[in-house]
Write a protein that holds these residues in place. Structure first.
Motif, PDB file in Angstrom:
ATOM      1  N   UNK A 297       0.842  -1.289  -0.045  1.00 30.48           N
ATOM      2  CA  UNK A 297      -0.074  -0.075   0.091  1.00 30.48           C
ATOM      3  C   UNK A 297       1.053   1.353   0.028  1.00 30.48           C
ATOM      4  N   UNK A 298       2.254   1.194   0.380  1.00 33.57           N
ATOM      5  CA  UNK A 298       3.193   2.276   0.490  1.00 33.57           C
ATOM      6  C   UNK A 298       3.985   2.217  -0.868  1.00 33.57           C
ATOM      7  N   UNK A 299       4.402   1.050  -1.279  1.00 34.53           N
ATOM      8  CA  UNK A 299       5.411   1.008  -2.230  1.00 34.53           C
ATOM      9  C   UNK A 299       4.951   0.966  -3.751  1.00 34.53           C
ATOM     10  N   UNK A 300       3.687   0.223  -3.882  1.00 31.20           N
ATOM     11  CA  UNK A 300       3.192   0.018  -5.013  1.00 31.20           C
ATOM     12  C   UNK A 300       1.698   0.564  -4.906  1.00 31.20           C
ATOM     13  N   UNK A 301       1.561   1.880  -4.645  1.00 33.88           N
ATOM     14  CA  UNK A 301       0.199   2.425  -4.598  1.00 33.88           C
ATOM     15  C   UNK A 301      -0.566   2.585  -5.564  1.00 33.88           C
ATOM     16  N   UNK A 302      -1.841   2.065  -5.983  1.00 34.10           N
ATOM     17  CA  UNK A 302      -2.383   2.479  -7.049  1.00 34.10           C
ATOM     18  C   UNK A 302      -4.071   2.493  -6.889  1.00 34.10           C
ATOM     19  N   UNK A 303      -4.270   2.859  -5.534  1.00 29.69           N
ATOM     20  CA  UNK A 303      -5.572   2.968  -5.164  1.00 29.69           C
ATOM     21  C   UNK A 303      -6.522   1.764  -4.694  1.00 29.69           C
ATOM     22  N   UNK A 304      -5.534   0.562  -4.553  1.00 29.38           N
ATOM     23  CA  UNK A 304      -6.111  -0.747  -3.925  1.00 29.38           C
ATOM     24  C   UNK A 304      -7.008  -0.742  -2.797  1.00 29.38           C
ATOM     25  N   UNK A 305      -7.662  -1.578  -2.764  1.00 30.36           N
ATOM     26  CA  UNK A 305      -8.660  -1.744  -1.484  1.00 30.36           C
ATOM     27  C   UNK A 305      -7.624  -2.265  -0.132  1.00 30.36           C
ATOM     28  N   UNK A 306      -8.522  -2.042   0.920  1.00 32.10           N
ATOM     29  CA  UNK A 306      -7.750  -2.545   2.301  1.00 32.10           C
ATOM     30  C   UNK A 306      -7.466  -4.116   2.152  1.00 32.10           C
ATOM     31  N   UNK A 307      -6.216  -4.200   3.145  1.00 36.89           N
ATOM     32  CA  UNK A 307      -5.553  -5.625   3.129  1.00 36.89           C
ATOM     33  C   UNK A 307      -6.339  -6.084   4.448  1.00 36.89           C
ATOM     34  N   UNK A 308      -7.092  -7.308   4.244  1.00 33.28           N
ATOM     35  CA  UNK A 308      -7.624  -8.144   5.547  1.00 33.28           C
ATOM     36  C   UNK A 308      -6.536  -8.599   6.413  1.00 33.28           C
ATOM     37  N   UNK A 309      -6.485  -8.475   7.520  1.00 29.44           N
ATOM     38  CA  UNK A 309      -5.283  -9.128   8.614  1.00 29.44           C
ATOM     39  C   UNK A 309      -5.877  -9.978   9.637  1.00 29.44           C
ATOM     40  N   UNK A 310      -5.134 -10.625  10.436  1.00 25.75           N
ATOM     41  CA  UNK A 310      -5.679 -11.499  11.229  1.00 25.75           C
ATOM     42  C   UNK A 310      -6.491 -10.780  12.391  1.00 25.75           C
ATOM     43  N   UNK A 311      -7.631 -11.587  13.218  1.00 23.82           N
ATOM     44  CA  UNK A 311      -8.202 -10.565  14.164  1.00 23.82           C
ATOM     45  C   UNK A 311      -9.254  -9.811  13.796  1.00 23.82           C
ATOM     46  N   UNK A 312      -9.973  -9.865  12.346  1.00 24.31           N
ATOM     47  CA  UNK A 312     -10.776  -9.095  12.074  1.00 24.31           C
ATOM     48  C   UNK A 312     -10.402  -7.709  11.818  1.00 24.31           C
ATOM     49  N   UNK A 313      -8.956  -7.538  11.547  1.00 27.56           N
ATOM     50  CA  UNK A 313      -8.419  -6.360  11.352  1.00 27.56           C
ATOM     51  C   UNK A 313      -8.047  -5.984   9.778  1.00 27.56           C
ATOM     52  N   UNK A 314      -8.372  -4.642   9.449  1.00 19.26           N
ATOM     53  CA  UNK A 314      -7.898  -4.492   8.037  1.00 19.26           C
ATOM     54  C   UNK A 314      -6.854  -3.241   8.089  1.00 19.26           C
ATOM     55  N   UNK A 315      -6.121  -3.129   6.973  1.00 18.07           N
ATOM     56  CA  UNK A 315      -5.248  -1.834   6.897  1.00 18.07           C
ATOM     57  C   UNK A 315      -5.636  -1.102   5.567  1.00 18.07           C
ATOM     58  N   UNK A 316      -5.687   0.063   5.526  1.00 20.38           N
ATOM     59  CA  UNK A 316      -6.201   0.799   4.278  1.00 20.38           C
ATOM     60  C   UNK A 316      -5.526   2.037   4.334  1.00 20.38           C
ATOM     61  N   UNK A 317      -5.101   2.466   3.070  1.00 16.59           N
ATOM     62  CA  UNK A 317      -4.522   3.644   2.780  1.00 16.59           C
ATOM     63  C   UNK A 317      -5.571   4.749   2.311  1.00 16.59           C
ATOM     64  N   UNK A 318      -5.755   5.813   3.185  1.00 12.13           N
ATOM     65  CA  UNK A 318      -6.606   6.961   2.686  1.00 12.13           C
ATOM     66  C   UNK A 318      -6.029   8.392   3.144  1.00 12.13           C
ATOM     67  N   UNK A 319      -6.158   9.024   2.379  1.00  7.98           N
ATOM     68  CA  UNK A 319      -5.629  10.693   2.528  1.00  7.98           C
ATOM     69  C   UNK A 319      -4.436  10.665   3.004  1.00  7.98           C
TER      70      UNK A 319
END
Length: 330
Positions: A297-319
């Motif tokens: 999400x940092x090195x190859x950013x092209x507006x992709x959706x959130x990344x699902x992580x363990x524990x019901x967590x997500x990581x997303x890039x916004x603004x």
């Protein structure tokens, strides 16, 4: 005449490992009855009183083999005969999560930690040798792990100390022989169902045969160097994280993309991992694959959706911010 060279080597290692403990402190030896921990127990029984320390022994009965309880009682008795006290059996129930090796390890360490707290021990000594360290490094390599995993086991980690990490297994076997001790050979140490056994019995001998002697020593030396590097990178990442991470009452963690982009990948990915755990991802379930997916999400950013992580967590890039939060992220 002095002690047998192997006995002297083990005693020297224990003496150095205990040198910083205050007089009167209690040290517990975790002893399975095998050659490594039995040699460690004998050396501690010799060294501790001369250093004005108290020394005891604890042995864990995993209840996984017939007669394990009787063997554990026998090991505790040997400890008492050596002059180690208290000398206790810790009985545990091993679960199934993570596979048999991981489940047994989790149960064992939980019991050791409880005993140390209950008895107010300053340290718990573990009998891992240089050969165990080499096996750990090979297992890390096979998993494609990073520098931290390749650094193997630490000589000191919280209350746990491993005095024998610089000593080969052959030395502990020789020490037991010189002292007239009869180690117990755990059948699980010969069972090829366990990955570590296959590394010990098949992989390392092949490497020694094809590359020459000294492979285990070289792997252990590599672990020591990797640990220095990993410690330095962790310290850098911790400092950077403290300077820029923001969290809220809901548990989300936010990192500014501009700050992350300034950092080398090794430091940045450590920050990503720390942020994910701080936001609620279970550390044991968070893999390198997860971290790399977030890093993209940092090195190859092209507006992709959130990344699902363990524990019901997500990581997303916004603004311009990398956000870690329980899904769905508003």
């Amino acid at each position: 005449m002095g002690p047998h060279p192997a006995v002297a080597d083990v005693r020297r290692a224990v003496r150095e490992a205990l040198a910083d403990l205050p007089q009167g402190a209690l040290v517990l030896v975790a002893c399975s009855g095998g050659a490594d921990s039995l040699a460690l127990a004998a050396a501690t029984a010799f060294v501790a009183p001369r250093a004005e320390l108290r020394a005891g022994l604890v042995t864990v009965d995993h209840q996984l083999q017939e007669g394990s309880g009787e063997r554990a009682v026998s090991v505790a008795r040997i400890g008492s005969e050596m002059g180690l006290g208290p000398s206790e059996v810790l009985t545990v129930t091993v679960g199934t999560e993570g596979g048999p090796e991981a489940a047994a390890r989790e149960a064992r360490y939980a019991a050791l930690s409880e005993a140390a707290e209950r008895l107010r021990a300053a340290a718990v000594l573990l009998g891992h040798t240089r050969d165990d360290q080499a096996e750990t490094v090979l297992l890390g390599l096979a998993r494609g792990s990073g520098t931290r995993s390749l650094s193997g086991m630490a000589s000191v980690a919280a209350i746990y100390r491993r005095p024998l990490l610089g000593i080969p297994r052959a030395t502990t076997v020789a020490a037991c022989g010189a002292l007239g001790l009869r180690p117990w050979d755990d059948p699980h140490n010969e069972d090829p169902r366990f990955t570590r056994v296959r590394v010990r019995r098949r992989v390392l001998p092949v490497l020694e045969a094809e590359l020459g002697p000294g492979v285990a020593e070289a792997l252990a030396r590599t672990a020591a160097m990797a640990r220095e590097d990993a410690d330095a990178l962790d310290e850098w990442a911790d400092s950077a994280y403290e300077n820029c991470a923001l969290s809220d009452i809901g548990g989300s963690v936010r990192l500014p993309v501009t700050e992350l982009e300034k950092l080398p990948g090794a430091v940045r990915r450590r920050m990503v991992r720390r942020a994910a755990i701080a936001a609620g991802a279970p550390s044991g379930a968070l893999s390198a694959t997860h971290v790399l997916a977030v890093d993209r999400l940092l090195t190859h950013w092209h507006g992709q959706k959130a990344v699902d992580l363990p524990g019901g967590l997500s990581a997303v890039r916004r603004y311009g911010t990398l956000i870690f939060a329980i899904s769905p992220i508003p």
